[in-house]
Design a protein around this motif. Structure first.
Motif, mmCIF file in Angstrom:
data_model
loop_
_atom_site.group_PDB
_atom_site.id
_atom_site.type_symbol
_atom_site.label_atom_id
_atom_site.label_comp_id
_atom_site.label_asym_id
_atom_site.label_seq_id
_atom_site.Cartn_x
_atom_site.Cartn_y
_atom_site.Cartn_z
ATOM 1 N N LEU A 98 -47.849 -53.506 -140.880
ATOM 2 C CA LEU A 98 -47.942 -52.067 -140.685
ATOM 3 C C LEU A 98 -48.931 -51.742 -139.565
ATOM 4 N N SER A 99 -50.078 -52.404 -139.574
ATOM 5 C CA SER A 99 -51.083 -52.186 -138.534
ATOM 6 C C SER A 99 -50.595 -52.658 -137.179
ATOM 7 N N LEU A 100 -49.867 -53.763 -137.153
ATOM 8 C CA LEU A 100 -49.357 -54.295 -135.888
ATOM 9 C C LEU A 100 -48.381 -53.311 -135.241
ATOM 10 N N LEU A 101 -47.472 -52.752 -136.022
ATOM 11 C CA LEU A 101 -46.518 -51.785 -135.473
ATOM 12 C C LEU A 101 -47.225 -50.524 -134.993
ATOM 13 N N PHE A 102 -48.217 -50.068 -135.757
ATOM 14 C CA PHE A 102 -49.009 -48.910 -135.333
ATOM 15 C C PHE A 102 -49.649 -49.182 -133.980
ATOM 16 N N GLY A 103 -50.251 -50.369 -133.831
ATOM 17 C CA GLY A 103 -50.932 -50.701 -132.591
ATOM 18 C C GLY A 103 -49.991 -50.810 -131.408
ATOM 19 N N GLY A 149 -40.704 -44.064 -149.411
ATOM 20 C CA GLY A 149 -40.726 -45.484 -149.724
ATOM 21 C C GLY A 149 -41.314 -46.320 -148.610
ATOM 22 N N MET A 150 -41.286 -47.630 -148.807
ATOM 23 C CA MET A 150 -41.925 -48.568 -147.891
ATOM 24 C C MET A 150 -41.364 -48.477 -146.473
ATOM 25 N N THR A 151 -40.048 -48.436 -146.339
ATOM 26 C CA THR A 151 -39.429 -48.393 -145.010
ATOM 27 C C THR A 151 -39.838 -47.139 -144.253
ATOM 28 N N ALA A 152 -39.820 -45.997 -144.927
ATOM 29 C CA ALA A 152 -40.195 -44.737 -144.287
ATOM 30 C C ALA A 152 -41.656 -44.745 -143.862
ATOM 31 N N VAL A 153 -42.519 -45.353 -144.660
ATOM 32 C CA VAL A 153 -43.936 -45.445 -144.291
ATOM 33 C C VAL A 153 -44.103 -46.256 -143.009
ATOM 34 N N PHE A 154 -43.360 -47.342 -142.899
ATOM 35 C CA PHE A 154 -43.405 -48.146 -141.677
ATOM 36 C C PHE A 154 -42.972 -47.319 -140.467
ATOM 37 N N ILE A 155 -41.884 -46.586 -140.588
ATOM 38 C CA ILE A 155 -41.349 -45.809 -139.465
ATOM 39 C C ILE A 155 -42.298 -44.674 -139.087
ATOM 40 N N LEU A 156 -42.740 -43.906 -140.080
ATOM 41 C CA LEU A 156 -43.600 -42.756 -139.804
ATOM 42 C C LEU A 156 -44.946 -43.184 -139.229
ATOM 43 N N THR A 157 -45.497 -44.278 -139.737
ATOM 44 C CA THR A 157 -46.783 -44.762 -139.233
ATOM 45 C C THR A 157 -46.652 -45.261 -137.802
ATOM 46 N N THR A 158 -45.532 -45.859 -137.457
ATOM 47 C CA THR A 158 -45.309 -46.320 -136.090
ATOM 48 C C THR A 158 -45.246 -45.143 -135.118
ATOM 49 N N VAL A 159 -44.505 -44.102 -135.484
ATOM 50 C CA VAL A 159 -44.442 -42.907 -134.633
ATOM 51 C C VAL A 159 -45.825 -42.263 -134.527
ATOM 52 N N LEU A 160 -46.569 -42.259 -135.617
ATOM 53 C CA LEU A 160 -47.921 -41.724 -135.599
ATOM 54 C C LEU A 160 -48.799 -42.499 -134.616
ATOM 55 N N ALA A 174 -47.845 -43.944 -131.807
ATOM 56 C CA ALA A 174 -47.505 -43.523 -130.443
ATOM 57 C C ALA A 174 -48.128 -42.169 -130.108
ATOM 58 N N SER A 175 -48.072 -41.230 -131.035
ATOM 59 C CA SER A 175 -48.629 -39.898 -130.762
ATOM 60 C C SER A 175 -50.151 -39.934 -130.690
ATOM 61 N N SER A 176 -50.792 -40.773 -131.504
ATOM 62 C CA SER A 176 -52.248 -40.899 -131.429
ATOM 63 C C SER A 176 -52.674 -41.503 -130.097
ATOM 64 N N GLY A 177 -51.972 -42.564 -129.680
ATOM 65 C CA GLY A 177 -52.312 -43.193 -128.414
ATOM 66 C C GLY A 177 -52.140 -42.266 -127.230
ATOM 67 N N SER A 178 -51.220 -41.338 -127.326
ATOM 68 C CA SER A 178 -50.967 -40.410 -126.229
ATOM 69 C C SER A 178 -51.870 -39.183 -126.267
ATOM 70 N N LYS A 179 -52.479 -38.927 -127.394
ATOM 71 C CA LYS A 179 -53.346 -37.749 -127.559
ATOM 72 C C LYS A 179 -54.745 -37.971 -126.989
ATOM 73 N N TRP A 180 -55.348 -39.106 -127.307
ATOM 74 C CA TRP A 180 -56.760 -39.288 -126.996
ATOM 75 C C TRP A 180 -57.093 -39.347 -125.499
ATOM 76 N N PRO A 181 -56.254 -39.931 -124.628
ATOM 77 C CA PRO A 181 -56.596 -39.896 -123.200
ATOM 78 C C PRO A 181 -56.739 -38.483 -122.646
ATOM 79 N N VAL A 182 -55.946 -37.555 -123.162
ATOM 80 C CA VAL A 182 -56.029 -36.170 -122.701
ATOM 81 C C VAL A 182 -57.342 -35.543 -123.163
ATOM 82 N N VAL A 183 -57.701 -35.774 -124.415
ATOM 83 C CA VAL A 183 -58.967 -35.249 -124.937
ATOM 84 C C VAL A 183 -60.143 -35.799 -124.131
ATOM 85 N N GLU A 184 -60.142 -37.090 -123.827
ATOM 86 C CA GLU A 184 -61.222 -37.715 -123.064
ATOM 87 C C GLU A 184 -61.314 -37.149 -121.655
#
Length: 391
Positions: free
Chosen positions: A41-46, A88-99, A101-111
């Motif tokens: 889960l962490s690997l896909l998020f990263g 369920g488990m599959t949805a958590v994997f998918i939603l966390t992965t999309v999360l 991508a959006s987190s990685g794209s948010k912080w450079p703008v804030v900085e």
């Protein structure tokens, strides 16, 4: 504008940390995730975080920084609400992965908003306030996440959704695009100093990459360390895990108030020494005291390298979103490599937590690589050639 972006940073860091660091405890406690599943889960998020961070410069430049930031926070709200439905488990994997991508794209703008238009001297204070804001929010967010999981699991996602709704209102008060310091401004560092600063930037990025790799190797495994080895539930465990973040916050405060570290190699050398010691004590410590001391040492190292890397990036690249994107990209690569090392340890030795020989096998080459890269990069930062702030 700085006060406004600091408030946005504080709130966004709180909600990000609550979900990103709490999701491992949620997955273990509510969905019965194994160590392998949590690491995956962490690997896909990263991996998604890296993609989002590297794409942020082009996307925000084309659409406007404020518009892009607004879109990413709205996407966060939608994802948090979906996760609150306890899928369920599959949805958590998918939603966390999309999360991711959006987190990685948010912080450079804030900085970019945090330091845009500032001289190098002013950037020291701005980066300091930014770091203090986001790191201070992480401490209670991580600590509270376990309490929310034990009290009512959906609240781990509903609380961030409500806070992000407030952030939407604040974003409308930002200018459409941050205004940057002119490249020929007399307070910009000269080419000779830029060479030195680039060496320090490269070294600090090697160490920061190492710190986030090790942190996100630890994060999915800490629920099991505290549950199986130290016999603590999610509530007290997340509170003690937050010691890493508390120590990092204290390090940021010291670096913001004392600028004598700027341009000096000693800070980065201390990071190289402290990081592996703190990591190993936390991961394989046999008692609570050893684990907590390891968290402190690791938190100091993580704070030193993060602050240095962000400051040097913003000075060298004039607070561009591209600078923040590269900075967050290195963080995201750590999100990927950390869980990958953990998965390799489990695959080859039956568990990276309880097998010291497997731990040495899987982490030692990485630690040597990061230390070597950080030391090699310092070749261009010669003693006696420090950058001085203009008066």
């Amino acid at each position: 504008m700085l006060r406004l972006i600091i408030l946005i940073t504080l709130l966004e860091s709180f909600v990000s940390a609550m979900v990103e660091r709490g999701i491992s405890f949620y997955a273990e406690h509510e969905l019965g995730f194994t160590q392998t599943q949590n690491l995956s889960l962490s690997l896909l998020f990263g991996a998604a975080y890296v993609i989002g961070a590297l794409a942020s410069h082009r996307a925000s430049h084309k659409l406007g920084e404020r518009f892009w930031l607004l879109g990413m926070v709205l996407l966060h709200i939608a994802l948090h609400l979906l996760l609150a439905l306890e899928p369920g488990m599959t949805a958590v994997f998918i939603l966390t992965t999309v999360l991711g991508a959006s987190s990685g794209s948010k912080w450079p703008v804030v900085e970019s908003y945090a330091t845009a238009g500032m001289t190098p001297r002013a950037s020291v204070g701005a980066v300091g306030y930014f770091n203090i804001a986001w790191s201070s929010a992480v401490v209670p967010a991580v600590a509270f996440s376990g309490m929310l999981i034990e009290a009512w699991p959906p609240s781990l996602f509903l609380a961030p959704a409500v806070i992000n709704a407030l952030v939407i209102v604040l974003i409308f008060a930002l200018p459409r695009q941050p205004v940057h310091l002119a490249h020929d401004h007399p307070d910009r560092p000269n080419p000779r100093h830029v060479i030195r600063l680039k060496s320090l930037l490269a070294s600090s990025r090697w160490s920061m990459f190492g710190s986030y790799t090790l942190l996100f190797l630890l994060a999915p495994l800490l629920p099991y360390i505290f549950r199986d080895r130290l016999t603590f539930g999610p509530g007290p465990a997340t509170a003690m895990v937050a010691l890493i973040d508390l120590t990092r916050f204290a390090t940021f405060v010291v670096m913001q108030r004392y600028i004598g570290w700027h341009g000096k190699r000693s800070v980065l050398l201390w990071t190289i020494a402290l990081m592996p010691v703190g990591f190993l004590m936390t991961l394989i410590g046999g008692d609570l005291a050893t684990v907590l001391i390891g968290e402190v040492l690791f938190g100091v190292a993580a704070g030193l390298t993060y602050y240095a890397a962000l400051y040097y990036a913003m000075v060298v690249q004039n607070a561009a979103v591209e600078a923040g994107g590269a900075h967050e990209g290195f963080i995201g690569f750590g999100f990927v490599v950390g869980p990958a090392i953990g998965l390799a340890g489990i695959f080859f030795g039956g568990g990276a937590i309880n097998n010291p020989s497997t731990l040495a096998l899987t982490t030692a080459p990485f630690l040597i690589l990061c230390a070597g890269g950080a030391l090699w990069s310092l070749r261009g930062a010669r003693d006696g050639d420090h950058f001085h702030f203009p008066d």
